[in-house]
Design a protein around this motif. Structure first.
Motif, PDB file in Angstrom:
ATOM      1  N   SER A   1       0.825  -1.214   0.000  1.00  0.00           N
ATOM      2  CA  SER A   1       0.000   0.000   0.000  1.00  0.00           C
ATOM      3  C   SER A   1       0.855   1.258   0.000  1.00  0.00           C
ATOM      4  N   CYS A   2       0.176   2.399  -0.101  1.00  0.00           N
ATOM      5  CA  CYS A   2       0.887   3.679  -0.148  1.00  0.00           C
ATOM      6  C   CYS A   2       1.243   4.194   1.244  1.00  0.00           C
ATOM      7  N   GLY A   3       0.816   3.511   2.284  1.00  0.00           N
ATOM      8  CA  GLY A   3       1.135   3.910   3.646  1.00  0.00           C
ATOM      9  C   GLY A   3       1.162   2.707   4.567  1.00  0.00           C
ATOM     10  N   VAL A   4       1.576   2.963   5.799  1.00  0.00           N
ATOM     11  CA  VAL A   4       1.681   1.892   6.784  1.00  0.00           C
ATOM     12  C   VAL A   4       0.368   1.744   7.543  1.00  0.00           C
ATOM     13  N   GLY A   5       0.224   0.618   8.230  1.00  0.00           N
ATOM     14  CA  GLY A   5      -0.911   0.438   9.113  1.00  0.00           C
ATOM     15  C   GLY A   5      -1.671  -0.844   8.918  1.00  0.00           C
TER      16      GLY A   5
END
Length: 175
Positions: A47-51
């Protein structure tokens, strides 16, 4: 160290120790535990970010959390981690009361009195708390994993970039 992204699809990177696949909470805690033991670690995230399941998506000037809408720590390690976050203004107590549903009893008051926490800014703040100092490759799905003749692992990413590493940790949801 420069890592491949969607603009640099032919880069070949040698990672000396461990590659973690997935930048959810588990995938971010893993390097926090391995680095003090002397391992170099890179995290690869599709994805484009963490989490992962505590991610926040942004669209047209607003954001929406998806996956977990609150956390209720269970287990000693996760409880200790959650205990750090209110003092850093990442989490706050939402409620210590709740209701449960069962087929036999319907809706009843919860007997579990452990608090539930929300992240007022965004749920991904929980994951972002774990990222300082980590090497993370975003927007890259691992599409192939092969054992090399040198007994290392060759990870091929969807842009054809490759990572060579001595070990792999797969930290993705079990579906």
């Amino acid at each position: 160290m420069k890592y491949p992204n969607s603009q640099n699809s032919q880069a070949k990177i040698i990672i000396p120790d461990i590659a973690v696949i997935g930048a959810g909470i588990s995938g971010l805690v893993c390097p926090q535990r391995l680095r003090p033991a002397g391992y170099s670690v890179v995290v690869v995230e599709k994805s484009c970010g963490v989490g992962g399941r505590v991610a926040t998506r942004r669209l047209q000037g607003t954001c929406a959390d998806h996956g977990a809408c609150y956390v209720q720590p269970k287990g000693e390690l996760f409880s200790k981690f959650v205990d750090l976050l209110p003092s850093r203004h990442i989490l706050e107590v939402w409620t210590d009361a709740g209701e449960e549903f069962s087929v036999s009893e319907g809706i009843s008051q919860s007997t579990n009195h452990s608090p539930r926490y929300i992240a007022p800014a965004e749920m991904s703040a929980i994951a972002k708390f774990l990222t300082p100092g980590l090497d993370i490759i975003l927007n890259q799905r691992v599409i192939n994993i092969n054992l090399t003749p040198e007994n290392t692992w060759l990870l091929t990413l969807e842009t054809n970039a490759q990572l060579t590493t001595k070990g792999i940790v797969v930290a993705i949801p079990a579906l």
